[in-house]
Motif scaffolding. Structure first.
Motif: not given
Length: 443
Positions: A73-80, A102-107, A121-124, A224-228
């Motif tokens: 849902l987040i990805a669809a909104i981001a695309d549109g 990699a840094i984001i993934g480690l966190l 994190l996939n939409p980002l 939103v990605s950081l909040v989740l």
């Protein structure tokens, strides 16, 4: 019998790859067939196979299935709303995209599960690197690196608690170790995948027009990605069964922050609110909701089937029985750390859950740390880290995390087995080698 059951699982894995690659059987159908076939081969009755598969399917669709739906849902909104294209244009000028991912993934690996963290994190990731196999593998291996050896990731919390490890020492060793494993994962991803970056496949929504303020939508996607991710990490803190973080009346609230339904509502609601993307008919079947459901349906089915196979494997008890066979082979000195690592790796590979593997392996090692020469605080801490490293090894078709990376990077199952599964195994081998070296130097 347990050895035969493990062999049947290996045969099921090989048959699955052949069915998909050579037989051109649809992936969900092939996975369901090999799961049920494995159950029969392992000695289960028809009713028991059906019950176990159904229960595992339902559990997997809830977690991480609902989180996958939230990400869609987040990805669809981001695309549109134009956020995906806007961020992609900005990222083209970066010297490298692997290091930030990699840094984001480690966190994010500190969160409740790698699958949940990867999904949110996939939409980002799509916005930064498009539908790139390399970016999916970098993110997957980075999540694996930190989730296995860093506190407060649940795998490390479980092993450290059961083995009575020194948490401060575990953090001091785990942080540089996670950075090392993350670097290895990035190198492996860069050397085993093509350098090209395919743009994310976005779609026009509802009225064929994109939002006039993609900058605002891009901010919304990052926020939103950081909040989740923060909510998933907070849930991990809630697993600490003591004050001030996880005990008392606050514990249930902390745990609830990472529940799939809460993540679904918070993620979607925040993305809509911050991007202010309210196209006419957006909540209808023809709008972004319908698009998101269509995108996520196939992946949800695969995750459910993987959960069914994992549940069947767990019900056989073969993981624990095969792990117990290794106890009599325990080496001495610093090499003793190979035992907790191997126990966790065997359980994880055979039944699919990293947390179950960490709990099971730690329980087996708990009474053996003294005889193994690991009874001191440093030895217990290193043993807990070895369990965590082993618990992240070799995810494959019985793990929803495997299918998330496969879908994001457009990998075939065979290709991802050679990259993600082998990559995590190499990360685990490096981790236990470093831990043994530390033990050798300190002793």
């Amino acid at each position: 019998m347990s050895l035969y059951q493990a062999a049947y699982l290996l045969v099921a894995l090989i048959l699955f790859v052949l069915m998909v690659r050579r037989g051109r059987v649809q992936t969900f159908l092939a996975l369901t067939l090999v799961a049920i076939g494995f159950g029969y081969a392992a000695g289960m009755s028809t009713s028991y196979v059906g019950k176990a598969f159904g229960l595992g399917f339902a559990q997997a669709v809830n977690t991480p299935g609902l989180i996958v739906l939230a990400a869609a849902l987040i990805a669809a909104i981001a695309d549109g709303a134009g956020a995906t294209d806007f961020l992609a244009a900005r990222a083209r000028g970066w010297r490298t995209r692997s290091v930030p991912l990699a840094i984001i993934g480690l966190l994010a690996g500190l969160g409740s599960t790698p699958a949940a963290a990867f999904a949110v994190l996939n939409p980002l990731r799509r916005a930064i690197s498009g539908d790139s196999p390399r970016s999916a593998l970098v993110l997957g291996l980075s999540l694996s690196a930190s989730h296995g050896v860093l506190i407060p990731a649940p795998v490390m919390l479980a092993s450290a608690t059961i083995l009575g490890a020194d948490w401060m020492l575990a953090a001091q060793i785990g942080l540089p170790l996670a950075l090392l494993l993350g670097a290895l994962g990035t190198v492996l991803a860069r050397t085993t995948t093509a350098s090209g970056t395919a743009p994310a496949q976005t779609a026009e929504l509802v009225d064929g027009k994109r939002l006039h303020a993609p900058r605002r939508a891009s901010f919304a996607l990052v926020a939103v990605s950081l909040v989740l991710v923060a909510m998933l990490i907070t849930q991990s803190l809630g697993d600490i069964a003591s004050e001030p973080l996880g005990g008392g009346s606050n514990r249930e609230f902390l745990l609830a922050l990472g529940r799939p339904a809460i993540l679904l509502m918070v993620g979607t609601g925040l993305m809509l609110l911050l991007s202010w993307f309210w196209p006419p008919g957006g909540l209808s079947e023809e709008g972004w909701v319908g698009l998101a459901l269509t995108r996520a349906a196939g992946l949800l089915l695969l995750i459910g089937a993987a959960g069914g196979l994992s549940k069947i494997a767990q019900e056989t008890g073969m993981a624990e029985m095969n792990a117990e066979r290794l106890i009599g082979l325990a080496p001495a000195g610093p090499l003793a750390l190979l035992l907790p690592f191997a126990l966790a790796a065997v359980v994880k590979t055979l039944q699919g859950s990293s947390l179950v593997a960490a709990i099971t392996a730690s329980g087996m090692v708990m009474e053996l740390v003294g005889p193994l020469g690991l009874g001191d605080p440093a030895g217990r801490t290193l043993a807990a880290l070895a369990v965590g490293a082993g618990a992240m090894c070799a995810p494959h078709i019985n793990d929803g995390f495997f299918w998330l990376v496969a879908n994001a990077g457009r990998f075939t199952p065979g290709a991802l087995l050679a990259r993600l599964s082998l990559g995590t195994l190499l990360q685990g081998a490096l981790a236990v080698a470093v831990l043994m070296l530390i033990r050798l130097i300190a002793s």
